[in-house]
Design a protein around this motif. Sequence first.
Motif, PDB file in Angstrom:
ATOM      1  N   LYS A   7       0.844  -1.205   0.000  1.00 49.79           N
ATOM      2  CA  LYS A   7       0.000   0.000   0.000  1.00 49.79           C
ATOM      3  C   LYS A   7       0.876   1.250   0.000  1.00 49.79           C
ATOM      4  CE  LYS A   7      -3.698   2.407   2.540  1.00 49.79           C
ATOM      5  NZ  LYS A   7      -3.406   3.645   1.885  1.00 49.79           N
ATOM      6  N   VAL A   8       1.969   1.215   0.775  1.00 49.57           N
ATOM      7  CA  VAL A   8       2.912   2.344   0.804  1.00 49.57           C
ATOM      8  C   VAL A   8       3.494   2.551  -0.595  1.00 49.57           C
ATOM      9  CG1 VAL A   8       5.138   3.132   1.719  1.00 49.57           C
ATOM     10  CG2 VAL A   8       3.432   2.126   3.256  1.00 49.57           C
ATOM     11  N   ARG A   9       3.905   1.434  -1.228  1.00 51.60           N
ATOM     12  CA  ARG A   9       4.444   1.508  -2.600  1.00 51.60           C
ATOM     13  C   ARG A   9       3.417   2.092  -3.553  1.00 51.60           C
ATOM     14  NH1 ARG A   9       2.447  -0.485  -7.045  1.00 51.60           N
ATOM     15  NH2 ARG A   9       1.411  -2.072  -5.842  1.00 51.60           N
ATOM     16  N   TYR A  10       2.205   1.582  -3.474  1.00 53.15           N
ATOM     17  CA  TYR A  10       1.129   2.029  -4.366  1.00 53.15           C
ATOM     18  C   TYR A  10       0.838   3.517  -4.173  1.00 53.15           C
ATOM     19  CZ  TYR A  10      -3.516   2.408  -6.423  1.00 53.15           C
ATOM     20  OH  TYR A  10      -4.596   2.804  -7.165  1.00 53.15           O
ATOM     21  N   ASP A  11       0.693   3.946  -2.924  1.00 53.49           N
ATOM     22  CA  ASP A  11       0.407   5.363  -2.647  1.00 53.49           C
ATOM     23  C   ASP A  11       1.519   6.257  -3.178  1.00 53.49           C
ATOM     24  OD1 ASP A  11      -1.962   4.612  -1.448  1.00 53.49           O
ATOM     25  OD2 ASP A  11      -1.198   4.788   0.610  1.00 53.49           O
ATOM     26  N   ARG A  12       2.787   5.830  -2.997  1.00 48.24           N
ATOM     27  CA  ARG A  12       3.936   6.609  -3.479  1.00 48.24           C
ATOM     28  C   ARG A  12       3.894   6.713  -5.009  1.00 48.24           C
ATOM     29  NH1 ARG A  12       7.833   3.356  -1.965  1.00 48.24           N
ATOM     30  NH2 ARG A  12       8.019   2.457  -4.034  1.00 48.24           N
ATOM     31  N   GLU A  13       3.654   5.579  -5.680  1.00 53.22           N
ATOM     32  CA  GLU A  13       3.626   5.581  -7.143  1.00 53.22           C
ATOM     33  C   GLU A  13       2.438   6.373  -7.682  1.00 53.22           C
ATOM     34  OE1 GLU A  13       3.821   1.516  -8.493  1.00 53.22           O
ATOM     35  OE2 GLU A  13       5.876   1.261  -7.758  1.00 53.22           O
ATOM     36  N   MET A  14       1.305   6.308  -7.002  1.00 53.47           N
ATOM     37  CA  MET A  14       0.124   7.054  -7.457  1.00 53.47           C
ATOM     38  C   MET A  14       0.347   8.560  -7.338  1.00 53.47           C
ATOM     39  SD  MET A  14      -2.152   5.239  -8.878  1.00 53.47           S
ATOM     40  CE  MET A  14      -3.617   6.246  -8.928  1.00 53.47           C
ATOM     41  N   LYS A  15       1.134   8.972  -6.337  1.00 48.78           N
ATOM     42  CA  LYS A  15       1.428  10.394  -6.168  1.00 48.78           C
ATOM     43  C   LYS A  15       2.161  10.939  -7.390  1.00 48.78           C
ATOM     44  CE  LYS A  15       2.306  11.035  -1.689  1.00 48.78           C
ATOM     45  NZ  LYS A  15       3.156  11.217  -0.526  1.00 48.78           N
ATOM     46  N   ASP A  16       3.038  10.094  -7.967  1.00 50.90           N
ATOM     47  CA  ASP A  16       3.833  10.500  -9.129  1.00 50.90           C
ATOM     48  C   ASP A  16       3.172  10.168 -10.458  1.00 50.90           C
ATOM     49  OD1 ASP A  16       5.781  11.302  -7.337  1.00 50.90           O
ATOM     50  OD2 ASP A  16       6.799   9.362  -7.388  1.00 50.90           O
ATOM     51  N   TYR A  17       2.016   9.508 -10.414  1.00 46.27           N
ATOM     52  CA  TYR A  17       1.352   9.045 -11.641  1.00 46.27           C
ATOM     53  C   TYR A  17       0.794  10.209 -12.441  1.00 46.27           C
ATOM     54  CZ  TYR A  17      -2.187   6.734 -14.511  1.00 46.27           C
ATOM     55  OH  TYR A  17      -2.973   6.315 -15.554  1.00 46.27           O
ATOM     56  N   GLY A  18       0.877  10.103 -13.758  1.00 48.62           N
ATOM     57  CA  GLY A  18       0.525  11.145 -14.706  1.00 48.62           C
ATOM     58  C   GLY A  18      -0.836  11.806 -14.630  1.00 48.62           C
ATOM     59  N   PRO A  19      -1.973  11.076 -14.686  1.00 46.87           N
ATOM     60  CA  PRO A  19      -3.256  11.753 -14.782  1.00 46.87           C
ATOM     61  C   PRO A  19      -3.488  12.818 -13.719  1.00 46.87           C
ATOM     62  CG  PRO A  19      -3.577   9.457 -15.231  1.00 46.87           C
ATOM     63  CD  PRO A  19      -2.134   9.637 -14.817  1.00 46.87           C
ATOM     64  N   GLY A  20      -2.972  12.600 -12.535  1.00 51.10           N
ATOM     65  CA  GLY A  20      -3.109  13.620 -11.498  1.00 51.10           C
ATOM     66  C   GLY A  20      -2.312  14.862 -11.830  1.00 51.10           C
ATOM     67  N   LYS A  21      -1.256  14.694 -12.625  1.00 46.90           N
ATOM     68  CA  LYS A  21      -0.398  15.817 -12.980  1.00 46.90           C
ATOM     69  C   LYS A  21      -0.754  16.397 -14.339  1.00 46.90           C
ATOM     70  CE  LYS A  21       3.510  14.435 -10.328  1.00 46.90           C
ATOM     71  NZ  LYS A  21       4.367  15.467  -9.893  1.00 46.90           N
ATOM     72  N   ARG A  22      -1.770  15.858 -14.946  1.00 47.36           N
ATOM     73  CA  ARG A  22      -2.106  16.218 -16.314  1.00 47.36           C
ATOM     74  C   ARG A  22      -2.612  17.639 -16.439  1.00 47.36           C
ATOM     75  NH1 ARG A  22      -7.086  13.800 -19.323  1.00 47.36           N
ATOM     76  NH2 ARG A  22      -6.839  14.918 -21.253  1.00 47.36           N
ATOM     77  N   GLY A  23      -3.114  18.188 -15.404  1.00 51.80           N
ATOM     78  CA  GLY A  23      -3.679  19.522 -15.482  1.00 51.80           C
ATOM     79  C   GLY A  23      -5.187  19.410 -15.543  1.00 51.80           C
ATOM     80  N   LYS A  24      -5.830  20.447 -15.117  1.00 56.75           N
ATOM     81  CA  LYS A  24      -7.291  20.439 -15.122  1.00 56.75           C
ATOM     82  C   LYS A  24      -7.803  20.707 -16.530  1.00 56.75           C
ATOM     83  CE  LYS A  24      -7.819  20.352 -10.567  1.00 56.75           C
ATOM     84  NZ  LYS A  24      -7.348  19.087 -10.130  1.00 56.75           N
ATOM     85  N   LYS A  25      -8.945  20.132 -16.855  1.00 57.38           N
ATOM     86  CA  LYS A  25      -9.562  20.397 -18.152  1.00 57.38           C
ATOM     87  C   LYS A  25     -10.144  21.795 -18.094  1.00 57.38           C
ATOM     88  CE  LYS A  25     -12.741  18.695 -21.552  1.00 57.38           C
ATOM     89  NZ  LYS A  25     -13.607  17.625 -21.981  1.00 57.38           N
ATOM     90  N   ASP A  26      -9.866  22.553 -19.118  1.00 56.66           N
ATOM     91  CA  ASP A  26     -10.358  23.924 -19.178  1.00 56.66           C
ATOM     92  C   ASP A  26     -11.869  23.903 -19.368  1.00 56.66           C
ATOM     93  OD1 ASP A  26     -10.941  26.555 -19.696  1.00 56.66           O
ATOM     94  OD2 ASP A  26      -9.308  26.847 -21.133  1.00 56.66           O
ATOM     95  N   PRO A  27     -12.625  24.537 -18.458  1.00 56.70           N
ATOM     96  CA  PRO A  27     -14.077  24.530 -18.604  1.00 56.70           C
ATOM     97  C   PRO A  27     -14.560  25.297 -19.840  1.00 56.70           C
ATOM     98  CG  PRO A  27     -13.403  25.920 -16.761  1.00 56.70           C
ATOM     99  CD  PRO A  27     -12.172  25.233 -17.262  1.00 56.70           C
ATOM    100  N   ASP A  28     -13.693  26.143 -20.395  1.00 59.19           N
ATOM    101  CA  ASP A  28     -14.062  26.892 -21.599  1.00 59.19           C
ATOM    102  C   ASP A  28     -13.817  26.109 -22.886  1.00 59.19           C
ATOM    103  OD1 ASP A  28     -14.752  29.087 -20.031  1.00 59.19           O
ATOM    104  OD2 ASP A  28     -12.718  29.909 -20.097  1.00 59.19           O
ATOM    105  N   ALA A  29     -13.157  24.960 -22.763  1.00 58.39           N
ATOM    106  CA  ALA A  29     -12.874  24.151 -23.957  1.00 58.39           C
ATOM    107  C   ALA A  29     -14.189  23.640 -24.542  1.00 58.39           C
ATOM    108  CB  ALA A  29     -11.990  22.966 -23.589  1.00 58.39           C
ATOM    109  N   PRO A  30     -14.267  23.540 -25.871  1.00 59.32           N
ATOM    110  CA  PRO A  30     -15.495  23.035 -26.498  1.00 59.32           C
ATOM    111  C   PRO A  30     -15.798  21.612 -26.043  1.00 59.32           C
ATOM    112  CG  PRO A  30     -13.996  23.937 -28.152  1.00 59.32           C
ATOM    113  CD  PRO A  30     -13.248  23.899 -26.859  1.00 59.32           C
ATOM    114  N   LYS A  31     -17.065  21.331 -25.873  1.00 58.30           N
ATOM    115  CA  LYS A  31     -17.496  19.988 -25.465  1.00 58.30           C
ATOM    116  C   LYS A  31     -17.657  19.131 -26.710  1.00 58.30           C
ATOM    117  CE  LYS A  31     -18.156  21.325 -21.168  1.00 58.30           C
ATOM    118  NZ  LYS A  31     -16.993  22.160 -20.940  1.00 58.30           N
ATOM    119  N   ARG A  32     -17.113  17.928 -26.650  1.00 54.59           N
ATOM    120  CA  ARG A  32     -17.182  17.021 -27.793  1.00 54.59           C
ATOM    121  C   ARG A  32     -18.624  16.579 -28.009  1.00 54.59           C
ATOM    122  NH1 ARG A  32     -16.241  11.709 -29.233  1.00 54.59           N
ATOM    123  NH2 ARG A  32     -15.013  11.557 -31.112  1.00 54.59           N
ATOM    124  N   PRO A  33     -19.087  16.596 -29.247  1.00 53.72           N
ATOM    125  CA  PRO A  33     -20.482  16.216 -29.509  1.00 53.72           C
ATOM    126  C   PRO A  33     -20.674  14.700 -29.420  1.00 53.72           C
ATOM    127  CG  PRO A  33     -19.359  16.607 -31.571  1.00 53.72           C
ATOM    128  CD  PRO A  33     -18.381  16.966 -30.480  1.00 53.72           C
TER     129      PRO A  33
END
Length: 195
Positions: free
Chosen positions: A68-94
């Motif tokens: 669990k310690v390993r998993y929590d550490r790796e999840m902290k560094d995992y990409g999607p959390g660091k990806r940035g927030k989706k801009d609410p002004d971006a067009p919504k895909r139809p």
Amino acid sequence: MPKGDPKKPKGKMSAYAYFVQTFRKEHKKKNPKVPVNFAEFSKKCSERWKTLSGKEKSKFDEMAKADKVRYDREMKDYGPGKRGKKDPDAPKRPPSGFLMFCSEFRPKIKSTHPGISIGEVAKNLGEMWKNLSDREKQPYITKAAKLKEKYKKDVADYKSKRKFGGTKGPAKDAGEMVEEDDEKEEEEEEEEEDE
């Protein structure tokens, strides 16, 4: 198509999972040429786990805690959390033609079959779509294509505004995020239509 992100850390294992893994290694060592019957093996594991003392289980608990310690550490560094927030002004895909069809017929299915599960609704919609002729599908596909063309123009406008500082947004280039979201959503839609 493979599901999930291959870069995502391997999930954490429970104490019981470590026990099963250890029990399986022991079994293979004792019986290297005997194939494992999964149902029987699972039953034996479960029975043996129930008879273990707290002291015997504690080593597996420790293994699970360390994982669990390993998993929590790796999840902290995992990409999607660091990806940035989706801009609410971006067009919504139809939606696709299939999704437009679903939004029209979902309420009808729910009203004629009260209490039906979400999975059953989806299954019924998939069957209905599959049984439509190309001519019957065409209005949904045409409408989806028009919305997609409008969306492409909106994305181009959005990207040009982002390049010239017209809107505030996340640190990552918004155009890249819109494209990533499009790819992910297209994969999900293809999977839905295939069901």
